[in-house]
Motif scaffolding. Structure first.
Motif, PDB file in Angstrom:
ATOM      1  N   LYS A 170       0.828  -1.137   0.046  1.00 56.04           N
ATOM      2  CA  LYS A 170      -0.025   0.037   0.041  1.00 56.04           C
ATOM      3  C   LYS A 170       1.057   1.134   0.128  1.00 56.04           C
ATOM      4  CE  LYS A 170      -3.800   0.395   2.746  1.00 56.04           C
ATOM      5  NZ  LYS A 170      -4.624   0.863   3.814  1.00 56.04           N
ATOM      6  N   ILE A 172       0.423   4.972   0.556  1.00 55.52           N
ATOM      7  CA  ILE A 172      -0.329   6.246   1.025  1.00 55.52           C
ATOM      8  C   ILE A 172       0.343   7.698   0.776  1.00 55.52           C
ATOM      9  CG2 ILE A 172      -1.571   7.304   2.852  1.00 55.52           C
ATOM     10  CD1 ILE A 172      -1.146   4.560   4.348  1.00 55.52           C
ATOM     11  N   GLU A 205      -1.340  -0.622  -4.351  1.00 64.49           N
ATOM     12  CA  GLU A 205      -2.426   0.092  -4.177  1.00 64.49           C
ATOM     13  C   GLU A 205      -2.179   1.750  -3.719  1.00 64.49           C
ATOM     14  OE1 GLU A 205      -5.207  -3.270  -2.277  1.00 64.49           O
ATOM     15  OE2 GLU A 205      -5.285  -1.377  -1.504  1.00 64.49           O
ATOM     16  N   THR A 207      -3.156   4.865  -2.295  1.00 69.60           N
ATOM     17  CA  THR A 207      -4.391   5.673  -1.606  1.00 69.60           C
ATOM     18  C   THR A 207      -3.872   7.064  -0.785  1.00 69.60           C
ATOM     19  OG1 THR A 207      -5.956   5.042   0.393  1.00 69.60           O
ATOM     20  CG2 THR A 207      -3.954   3.921   0.137  1.00 69.60           C
ATOM     21  N   ALA A 212      -7.233  10.860  -3.612  1.00 67.64           N
ATOM     22  CA  ALA A 212      -8.693  11.104  -3.473  1.00 67.64           C
ATOM     23  C   ALA A 212      -8.949  12.492  -4.395  1.00 67.64           C
ATOM     24  CB  ALA A 212      -9.142  11.355  -1.963  1.00 67.64           C
ATOM     25  N   ARG A 219      -4.183   9.608 -11.985  1.00 65.81           N
ATOM     26  CA  ARG A 219      -4.258   8.267 -11.658  1.00 65.81           C
ATOM     27  C   ARG A 219      -3.660   7.344 -12.435  1.00 65.81           C
ATOM     28  NH1 ARG A 219      -9.905   7.806  -8.432  1.00 65.81           N
ATOM     29  NH2 ARG A 219      -9.738   9.770  -7.252  1.00 65.81           N
ATOM     30  N   CYS A 236      -6.317   1.836  -7.901  1.00 70.69           N
ATOM     31  CA  CYS A 236      -6.731   3.213  -6.984  1.00 70.69           C
ATOM     32  C   CYS A 236      -8.367   2.582  -6.813  1.00 70.69           C
ATOM     33  CB  CYS A 236      -7.046   4.099  -7.686  1.00 70.69           C
ATOM     34  SG  CYS A 236      -5.170   4.904  -8.509  1.00 70.69           S
ATOM     35  N   GLU A 237      -8.603   2.591  -5.776  1.00 67.13           N
ATOM     36  CA  GLU A 237     -10.252   2.040  -5.256  1.00 67.13           C
ATOM     37  C   GLU A 237     -11.250   3.017  -6.124  1.00 67.13           C
ATOM     38  OE1 GLU A 237     -10.926   0.875  -1.357  1.00 67.13           O
ATOM     39  OE2 GLU A 237     -12.656   1.901  -1.395  1.00 67.13           O
ATOM     40  N   ASP A 239     -13.900   5.614  -7.094  1.00 61.43           N
ATOM     41  CA  ASP A 239     -14.740   6.358  -5.990  1.00 61.43           C
ATOM     42  C   ASP A 239     -15.785   7.292  -6.960  1.00 61.43           C
ATOM     43  OD1 ASP A 239     -12.997   8.002  -7.321  1.00 61.43           O
ATOM     44  OD2 ASP A 239     -11.803   8.680  -5.791  1.00 61.43           O
ATOM     45  N   THR A 260     -13.240  -4.460  -3.000  1.00 63.93           N
ATOM     46  CA  THR A 260     -12.404  -3.422  -2.608  1.00 63.93           C
ATOM     47  C   THR A 260     -11.660  -4.212  -1.491  1.00 63.93           C
ATOM     48  OG1 THR A 260     -13.901  -2.279  -1.212  1.00 63.93           O
ATOM     49  CG2 THR A 260     -13.310  -1.453  -3.269  1.00 63.93           C
TER      50      THR A 260
END
Ligand code: SF4
Lengths: 431, 175
Positions: A170, A172, A205, A207, A212, A219, A236-237, A239, A260
Motif C-alpha cells: 500500500k 499512501i 495500491e 491511496t 482522493a 491516476r 486505485c479504489e 470512487d 475492494t
C-alpha cells in the motif's frame, strides 16, 4: 491449507477468487497461491500479428470468446514500412475471420487510452494485456496485468490462464501538489526512491488524500508508470471521480459493485509519501529509476521535446502544456512533437483551442498513437541527440538510436524546457 | 520426481548472464542455444551439465529482459528444475509456460551445497538432500499438468479439444 476466516482480503486476492475458473467467488485465494482465471478482457495491439501466428500453431481454428478480445492498432500507425503494413494487414484479416468486433484501426489512439474510453476498463474487471503498461487500467479499479505473446495466444484459444496472486504493497500519498508539479512528478519520485525492481511482482495500491483529490488522468499516469518499478498491477479504489469519468464518457456503470480491499487486509508493506514539498522530477538516461529534481540537470541541452503517449497524452496534459506555451515560441534550435493519446483527446484539444496554441508556439501535432516512444517511427533520434519526453521509458535505444539520450519529465517541465531550449524547472521560467 | 546434480549460484542472476542478449536474434535453434547457457557466469556449465541437473540459486533469479531464450537454453542444456529463493516475475512465468519446473524454498537454498545430488518430489512437495528434507508448497495440479505436457502450447494442444466448443468449426471465409 488452513484458512483464517477472520483475516481481511486485499483487492487482488478478492478479484482473483471471483475470476478463477469454476469458482463461485466464495473460495478464498491468498497471496502466493496460483489460480487459473478467465479474464473479462484480453487486449493486444500491433503485436496481434505475431500472436495470431502462435495461435495458428496451437492448431485450432476459432478464438474461443471473440467478444473478450480487444485489438487496437497503435504502435506504428500509419505503418512506416512494408513490414508494419503487412502486420496490420494480417491483423485485419484475422479480425475479420474470427469475428472480433472490438477492433480499432489506426485512427483511434494508444491502447491504454482507448480501452478505458471505449468502456472496457471497468471497476472490478480482470484485464490481461499483451503490453507491459496494461497496469494503467488499475486507475479505474480493474485488476490489469501484462502478459506475454504466447500467453495471449493461449487465452484466445482457451479463455484461461494461470496467475499467481501477488502480495500487496500500500502506498499512501498525502499533501497538496505545488503549482507546476504534477502526478508525473509523484510517480517519478517514487520510482527513484524504490528502484526499478522496488515492487517486483507486487500489487500496488495507491491511496491517501492526494489520490482522493487526483483526477482519473493523474491516476492513470501513476498506474501506467508503476510497471517501471516492477508492479504486476497498480490499483486505485474506485470512487465518485471514477463514476463521474465513466458517466462523462457515456459508459454505463449502474449495477457495478466491485470488490475492494478490507480494512484489515494483509499488506506486505505500507509506504507513506508526503508531497507538500515535492519539486518537479526528471528521470535521466538510461534508466527510469535514475531520478533527480529537475533543478539538478537544469541547463542540459536537447534537440527534441515530446508531449504525449499513454503516460501523458491526455487532455489535462495537453492543456498544461498549452497554458505554458500560449503566446510563446519554442526555442529556435529544437523541435516539439505532440501526440494526443487518442482521437477523442485530439478532438477535445481541437475544440478547446489547445491545438491552436500549441501550433502557434511551433509544435508539430501528430496523429494519435505511440509515435517514437518505442523507436518505430515519427521522431526517431539521430546519434548524439537528446530528447526530453513525457513518456515512460528512457532505455538506451528506446527512441530508435543507441547513441541518443532520453530524459523523462512532466508536461509542465517539457513545455517550459521547449521554450527555454534547455532543461528547466517550470517554476523558474519567467512568464 | 527428479534427481540430479546441483549447480549453485548467488542472487540476482540476470537474463544477460543466462543467455547473452547479443545472441537473441542470431542463434535460434534450441540445441545451439543450449551451448551458450550461462556463458557469462560459468564457462564450465554448458560443457559439463548433464541431463536432469538442477540449478539452485538465490533471490530474484532470471531478472532483466523477458527473453524466452533464457529459459530455452537451460531446458535444452538438460536442466530439469530450478530451485531459488525467489524468481523474477516474467522468468517464473516463462519457465512454467515452457515446461521447466520452478520451486521457491529459501531454507533448502541456504543448506544445499554445490555439486551434491538432490531429489525433488513435486507431488509431495519435498526436496531431499544431504542436509535433510525440505518442504515446499506443492504446485497446483493444473500447473503440474502444464509442466508434464512440456509447456503451455503443448498443454493446450493436448487438452483444448475438450474445452473449446468451436474447435471443429472451420473459420468463416469472408475475404
Ligand atoms: S505509448 Fe509507448 S509505452 Fe505506451 S503503449 Fe505505446 S509504445 Fe508502449
Amino acid at each position: 491449507m488452513a484458512i483464517d476466516q477472520k483475516m481481511g482480503k486485499t483487492f487482488a486476492e478478492k478479484i482473483l477468487a471471483l475470476k478463477s475458473v469454476g469458482s463461485t467467488g466464495i473460495l478464498p485465494v491468498n497471496a502466493g497461491e496460483i489460480v487459473t482465471v478467465s479474464p473479462d478482457i484480453i487486449m493486444s495491439h500491433d503485436n496481434s500479428a505475431a500472436i495470431s501466428g502462435i495461435f495458428k500453431k496451437i492448431g485450432i481454428f476459432r478464438v474461443m470468446n471473440p467478444e473478450k478480445v480487444v485489438i487496437i492498432l497503435d504502435h506504428c500507425v500509419p505503418p512506416a514500412t512494408e513490414k508494419y503494413a503487412e502486420n496490420h494487414k494480417i491483423i485485419r484479416e484475422f479480425v475479420r475471420q474470427q469475428d472480433i468486433k472490438n477492433f480499432y484501426d489506426i485512427n483511434t489512439g494508444v491502447c491504454h487510452q482507448v480501452l478505458p474510453e471505449k468502456g472496457y476498463a471497468l471497476p472490478g474487471t480482470l484485464i490481461l494485456g499483451s503490453d507491459s503498461h496494461t497496469t494503467t487500467y488499475g486507475a479505474f479499479g480493474a485488476f490489469a496485468a501484462g502478459i506475454g505473446r504466447t500467453e495471449t495466444a493461449a487465452l484466445w484459444a482457451t479463455d484461461q490462464l494461470w496467475l499467481k496472486c501477488p502480495q500487496t504493497i500500500k502506498i499512501i500519498i498525502t499533501g497538496k501538489l505545488k503549482e507546476f508539479v504534477t502526478p508525473k512528478d509523484i510517480i517519478l519520485y517514487i520510482i527513484g526512491d524504490l528502484g526499478a525492481d522496488g515492487v517486483l511482482y507486487k500489487a500496488v495500491e495507491f491511496t491517501g488524500e492526494t489520490i482522493a483529490n487526483m483526477s482519473i488522468s493523474g491516476r492513470m499516469t501513476l498506474c501506467n508508470m508503476s510497471a517501471e518499478m516492477g508492479a504486476k498491477i497498480a490499483y486505485c479504489e474506485p470512487d465518485d471521480k471514477t463514476k463521474d469519468w465513466l458517466a462523462n464518457h457515456n459508459i454505463l456503470t449502474s449495477e457495478l459493485c466491485p470488490p475492494t480491499s478490507d480494512p484489515d487486509a494483509e499488506y506486505e508493506k505500507i509506504l507513506e509519501y508526503n508531497i507538500d514539498n515535492l519539486e518537479p522530477q526528471i528521470a535521466c538516461p538510461h534508466t527510469v529509476d535514475n531520478v533527480r529534481p529537475v533543478k539538478e540537470v537544469q541547463g542540459t541541452k536537447f534537440h527534441q521535446a515530446l508531449i504525449g503517449t499513454c503516460t501523458n497524452g491526455r487532455i489535462e496534459d495537453l492543456e498544461i502544456a498549452a497554458n505554458i506555451l500560449a503566446g510563446k515560441k519554442i526555442a529556435k534550435d529544437i523541435r516539439l512533437l505532440i501526440f494526443p493519446a487518442s482521437i477523442e483527446v485530439y478532438k477535445d484539444a481541437l475544440k478547446l483551442g489547445i491545438l491552436e496554441k500549441l501550433i502557434n508556439s511551433g509544435a508539430v501535432i501528430m496523429n494519435p498513437g505511440c509515435g517514437p516512444c518505442l523507436g518505430a517511427h515519427q521522431g526517431i533520434l539521430a546519434p548524439g541527440e537528446v530528447c526530453i519526453s513525457t513518456a515512460n521509458r528512457n532505455f538506451k535505444g528506446r527512441m530508435g538510436c543507441e547513441d541518443a539520450e532520453i530524459y523523462l519529465a512532466s508536461p509542465s517541465t517539457v513545455a517550459a524546457s521547449a521554450i527555454k531550449g534547455e532543461i528547466i524547472d517550470p517554476r523558474e521560467l519567467s512568464f | 520426481m527428479i534427481n540430479g546434480r546441483v549447480w549453485k549460484y548467488g542472487d540476482n542472476i540476470n537474463t544477460d548472464v543466462i543467455f547473452p542478449g547479443k545472441y537473441t536474434y542470431t542463434i535460434t535453434d534450441p540445441t545451439q542455444i543450449a551451448r551458450y547457457a550461462l556463458e557469462n557466469l560459468d564457462k564450465n556449465f554448458a560443457k559439463q551439465v548433464k541431463k536432469g541437473d538442477i540449478i539452485v540459486a538465490g533471490e530474484n533469479f532470471g531478472c532483466g529482459s523477458s527473453r524466452e531464450q533464457a529459459v530455452t537454453c537451460l531446458k535444452y542444456a538438460g536442466i530439469s528444475a530450478i530451485l531459488a529463493k525467489s524468481f523474477a516475475r516474467i522468468f517464473f512465468r516463462n519457465c512454467i509456460n515452457q515446461g521447466l519446473y520452478v520451486i521457491e524454498c529459501r531454507d533448502a537454498v541456504n543448506k544445499i551445497e554445490n555439486g551434491e545430488e538432490i531429489t525433488i518430489d513435486f507431488q509431495k512437495g519435498t526436496i531431499i538432500s544431504k542436509k535433510g528434507t525440505f518442504a515446499f508448497p506443492p504446485l497446483p495440479d493444473n500447473i503440474l499438468e502444464i509442466l508434464k505436457d512440456g509447456g503451455l502450447i503443448e498443454h493446450i494442444r493436448n487438452n483444448v479439444k475438450f474445452q473449446n466448443p468451436n474447435i471443429n468449426s472451420s473459420p468463416k471465409s469472408k475475404c
